[in-house]
Design a protein around this motif. Structure first.
Motif, PDB file in Angstrom:
ATOM      1  N   GLY A  81     -37.724  19.768 136.664  1.00 41.54           N
ATOM      2  CA  GLY A  81     -39.050  20.764 135.923  1.00 41.54           C
ATOM      3  C   GLY A  81     -38.880  22.168 136.369  1.00 41.54           C
ATOM      4  N   ALA A  82     -37.695  22.542 136.768  1.00 41.31           N
ATOM      5  CA  ALA A  82     -37.381  23.974 136.949  1.00 41.31           C
ATOM      6  C   ALA A  82     -37.207  24.868 135.842  1.00 41.31           C
ATOM      7  CB  ALA A  82     -36.132  24.326 137.856  1.00 41.31           C
ATOM      8  N   GLU A  83     -37.997  25.861 135.485  1.00 38.05           N
ATOM      9  CA  GLU A  83     -38.133  26.631 134.074  1.00 38.05           C
ATOM     10  C   GLU A  83     -36.411  27.413 134.181  1.00 38.05           C
ATOM     11  OE1 GLU A  83     -41.352  28.729 132.271  1.00 38.05           O
ATOM     12  OE2 GLU A  83     -40.326  30.360 133.274  1.00 38.05           O
ATOM     13  N   SER A  84     -35.988  27.712 135.096  1.00 38.01           N
ATOM     14  CA  SER A  84     -34.849  28.482 134.853  1.00 38.01           C
ATOM     15  C   SER A  84     -33.911  27.878 136.176  1.00 38.01           C
ATOM     16  CB  SER A  84     -35.011  29.952 135.374  1.00 38.01           C
ATOM     17  OG  SER A  84     -33.852  30.625 135.646  1.00 38.01           O
ATOM     18  N   VAL A  85     -32.583  27.481 135.680  1.00 38.48           N
ATOM     19  CA  VAL A  85     -31.788  27.026 136.629  1.00 38.48           C
ATOM     20  C   VAL A  85     -30.354  27.832 136.990  1.00 38.48           C
ATOM     21  CG1 VAL A  85     -30.314  25.301 137.741  1.00 38.48           C
ATOM     22  CG2 VAL A  85     -32.372  24.690 136.304  1.00 38.48           C
ATOM     23  N   THR A  86     -30.186  28.444 138.167  1.00 39.32           N
ATOM     24  CA  THR A  86     -29.051  29.185 138.254  1.00 39.32           C
ATOM     25  C   THR A  86     -28.077  28.732 139.236  1.00 39.32           C
ATOM     26  OG1 THR A  86     -30.125  31.342 138.126  1.00 39.32           O
ATOM     27  CG2 THR A  86     -28.224  31.440 139.275  1.00 39.32           C
ATOM     28  N   PHE A  87     -26.718  28.427 138.656  1.00 39.33           N
ATOM     29  CA  PHE A  87     -25.704  27.952 139.562  1.00 39.33           C
ATOM     30  C   PHE A  87     -24.622  28.984 139.686  1.00 39.33           C
ATOM     31  CE2 PHE A  87     -24.400  27.268 135.011  1.00 39.33           C
ATOM     32  CZ  PHE A  87     -23.091  27.748 134.933  1.00 39.33           C
ATOM     33  N   HIS A  88     -23.850  28.911 140.790  1.00 41.91           N
ATOM     34  CA  HIS A  88     -22.805  29.716 140.991  1.00 41.91           C
ATOM     35  C   HIS A  88     -21.598  29.430 140.385  1.00 41.91           C
ATOM     36  CE1 HIS A  88     -23.910  32.307 144.706  1.00 41.91           C
ATOM     37  NE2 HIS A  88     -25.072  31.390 144.523  1.00 41.91           N
ATOM     38  N   LEU A  89     -21.058  30.638 139.868  1.00 40.45           N
ATOM     39  CA  LEU A  89     -19.749  30.602 139.016  1.00 40.45           C
ATOM     40  C   LEU A  89     -18.638  30.061 139.739  1.00 40.45           C
ATOM     41  CD1 LEU A  89     -18.380  31.536 136.543  1.00 40.45           C
ATOM     42  CD2 LEU A  89     -17.898  33.571 137.596  1.00 40.45           C
ATOM     43  N   GLU A  90     -18.750  30.262 141.085  1.00 35.53           N
ATOM     44  CA  GLU A  90     -17.561  29.758 142.212  1.00 35.53           C
ATOM     45  C   GLU A  90     -17.805  28.302 142.390  1.00 35.53           C
ATOM     46  OE1 GLU A  90     -19.588  33.435 143.869  1.00 35.53           O
ATOM     47  OE2 GLU A  90     -20.181  31.624 143.341  1.00 35.53           O
ATOM     48  N   ALA A  91     -19.016  27.531 141.939  1.00 34.33           N
ATOM     49  CA  ALA A  91     -19.086  26.077 142.129  1.00 34.33           C
ATOM     50  C   ALA A  91     -18.924  25.372 140.764  1.00 34.33           C
ATOM     51  CB  ALA A  91     -20.452  25.911 142.980  1.00 34.33           C
ATOM     52  N   ALA A  92     -18.703  25.920 139.722  1.00 28.56           N
ATOM     53  CA  ALA A  92     -18.723  25.505 138.450  1.00 28.56           C
ATOM     54  C   ALA A  92     -17.348  25.332 137.870  1.00 28.56           C
ATOM     55  CB  ALA A  92     -19.666  25.925 137.434  1.00 28.56           C
ATOM     56  N   GLN A  93     -16.654  24.065 137.486  1.00 34.89           N
ATOM     57  CA  GLN A  93     -15.460  23.927 136.756  1.00 34.89           C
ATOM     58  C   GLN A  93     -15.421  24.455 135.318  1.00 34.89           C
ATOM     59  OE1 GLN A  93     -12.668  23.002 138.536  1.00 34.89           O
ATOM     60  NE2 GLN A  93     -13.937  23.166 140.539  1.00 34.89           N
ATOM     61  N   ALA A  94     -16.707  24.140 134.654  1.00 38.24           N
ATOM     62  CA  ALA A  94     -16.859  24.296 133.174  1.00 38.24           C
ATOM     63  C   ALA A  94     -18.095  24.882 132.994  1.00 38.24           C
ATOM     64  CB  ALA A  94     -16.680  22.947 132.643  1.00 38.24           C
ATOM     65  N   PRO A  95     -18.174  26.336 133.293  1.00 35.78           N
ATOM     66  CA  PRO A  95     -19.582  26.990 133.426  1.00 35.78           C
ATOM     67  C   PRO A  95     -20.267  27.006 132.049  1.00 35.78           C
ATOM     68  CG  PRO A  95     -17.482  28.662 133.816  1.00 35.78           C
ATOM     69  CD  PRO A  95     -17.019  27.241 133.826  1.00 35.78           C
ATOM     70  N   VAL A  96     -19.310  27.269 131.047  1.00 38.57           N
ATOM     71  CA  VAL A  96     -19.731  27.374 129.683  1.00 38.57           C
ATOM     72  C   VAL A  96     -20.421  25.853 129.144  1.00 38.57           C
ATOM     73  CG1 VAL A  96     -19.439  27.610 127.078  1.00 38.57           C
ATOM     74  CG2 VAL A  96     -18.267  29.143 128.765  1.00 38.57           C
ATOM     75  N   ARG A  97     -19.727  24.813 129.609  1.00 45.07           N
ATOM     76  CA  ARG A  97     -20.414  23.407 128.980  1.00 45.07           C
ATOM     77  C   ARG A  97     -21.514  23.306 130.068  1.00 45.07           C
ATOM     78  NH1 ARG A  97     -16.200  19.211 130.508  1.00 45.07           N
ATOM     79  NH2 ARG A  97     -17.163  19.346 132.521  1.00 45.07           N
ATOM     80  N   LEU A  98     -21.604  23.641 131.218  1.00 44.27           N
ATOM     81  CA  LEU A  98     -22.940  23.398 132.111  1.00 44.27           C
ATOM     82  C   LEU A  98     -24.180  24.216 131.590  1.00 44.27           C
ATOM     83  CD1 LEU A  98     -24.239  22.286 134.457  1.00 44.27           C
ATOM     84  CD2 LEU A  98     -23.087  23.951 136.055  1.00 44.27           C
ATOM     85  N   ALA A  99     -23.743  25.338 131.171  1.00 41.94           N
ATOM     86  CA  ALA A  99     -24.954  26.347 130.709  1.00 41.94           C
ATOM     87  C   ALA A  99     -25.541  25.842 129.422  1.00 41.94           C
ATOM     88  CB  ALA A  99     -24.251  27.628 130.293  1.00 41.94           C
ATOM     89  N   ARG A 100     -24.669  24.968 128.636  1.00 37.66           N
ATOM     90  CA  ARG A 100     -25.233  24.327 127.374  1.00 37.66           C
ATOM     91  C   ARG A 100     -25.844  22.897 127.759  1.00 37.66           C
ATOM     92  NH1 ARG A 100     -20.320  25.641 123.168  1.00 37.66           N
ATOM     93  NH2 ARG A 100     -20.544  28.018 123.258  1.00 37.66           N
TER      94      ARG A 100
END
Length: 220
Positions: A81-100
Motif C-alpha cells: 500500500g505504499a504510494e511511492s517506493v524508493t529503492f537504492h541503485l546500489e541494491a538493484a541488479q536490474a533497476p529498469v526492470r524493477l522500476a517497471r
C-alpha cells in the motif's frame, strides 16, 4: 516546483505509531524507512508493518527501502500500500526492470543514491523514475548532520532532469531542518524528508509549515 514535506517516522514513538502518524497529517506523505540490518546497520519494518501503517495513516506512505536484494523484495512494499517506493541503485541488479514492476504494482518509483554513489550511472535511465533521492547523510540512523558536500550532487541531478526535459522530483533525506532546507531547495530539491526536526517539537504541524515556507522561499 511544488514543495513537499515528508516527515520520517524513524524519529517517532513507535509504541504510539497511529497517533504519531496523525501528528503529521498536514504533511504530504509519511516517509517510512525500511532497513534490513544488511544494507544499513539498523533494522526497522517489513511489508506487514507498512501495510498496517498504510491502512492507518491520514496521508500516503513514501517507502524508502534501505535493503539488499531490492529486485526481490521491493514489489511487496508497493503491494502493501505504499504510494511511492524508493529503492537504492546500489541494491538493484536490474533497476529498469524493477522500476517497471513497481509501477505495474501501482506505486510511483524512486531511486536513491548513497553519499558516495555518483549520479552518472543514472543519467541514461532517468526517464524510468518519478523521483531521485539524494541521501544527505549515510543511511541507517536518524538525527545525523546534513552533508553540505551533497549540494553539487543535488544540482547535477536537477540539471540532468532539466536537460532531458523530464518531470522528476528530487528528494533529500538526512539532516533536513530549518537551518539546512533552504540550501537543499536552492540546489534543486523539491521533496524534503525531515525526521527529528518534526518529531522533536511539540507542534509538528507548525514545524511542517515552517519547513515548507523556507523551502519555497529558496526554490527556483
Amino acid at each position: 516546483m511544488s514543495i513537499r514535506i515528508n516527515p520520517s517516522v524513524l524519529n517517532c514513538d513507535f509504541m504510539r505509531i497511529g497517533e504519531e502518524l496523525d501528528r503529521i497529517a498536514d504533511a504530504d506523505r509519511a516517509h517510512i524507512d525500511v532497513m534490513d540490518n544488511h544494507f544499513v546497520p539498523n533494522l526497522t519494518f517489513g511489508p506487514s508493518m507498512v501495510e498496517q501503517m498504510a491502512r492507518r495513516s491520514p496521508i500516503p506512505l513514501d517507502a524508502h527501502l534501505m535493503i539488499t536484494d531490492a529486485d526481490r523484495h521491493a514489489v511487496a512494499f508497493a503491494e502493501a500500500g505504499a504510494e511511492s517506493v524508493t529503492f537504492h541503485l546500489e541494491a538493484a541488479q536490474a533497476p529498469v526492470r524493477l522500476a517497471r514492476e513497481l509501477r505495474k504494482a501501482g506505486a510511483q518509483v524512486g531511486v536513491a543514491l548513497r553519499p558516495a554513489t555518483p549520479v552518472e550511472p543514472l543519467l541514461d535511465i532517468l526517464g524510468e523514475f518519478d523521483m531521485v533521492l539524494v541521501m544527505t547523510v549515510e543511511p541507517g540512523f536518524g538525527g545525523q548532520s546534513f552533508l553540505d558536500s551533497m549540494l553539487p550532487k543535488i544540482r547535477r541531478v536537477r540539471e540532468a532532469i532539466s536537460a532531458a526535459n523530464l518531470e522528476l522530483s528530487v528528494q533529500v533525506d538526512g539532516g533536513i531542518k530549518r537551518e539546512t532546507i533552504g540550501r537543499a531547495a536552492e540546489a534543486g530539491a523539491d521533496v524534503f524528508v525531515a525526521g527529528s526536526a518534526v518529531y522533536s517539537v511539540d507542534d509538528a504541524a507548525a514545524e511542517i509549515a515552517a519547513l515548507r515556507r523556507l523551502a519555497a522561499e529558496h526554490s527556483h
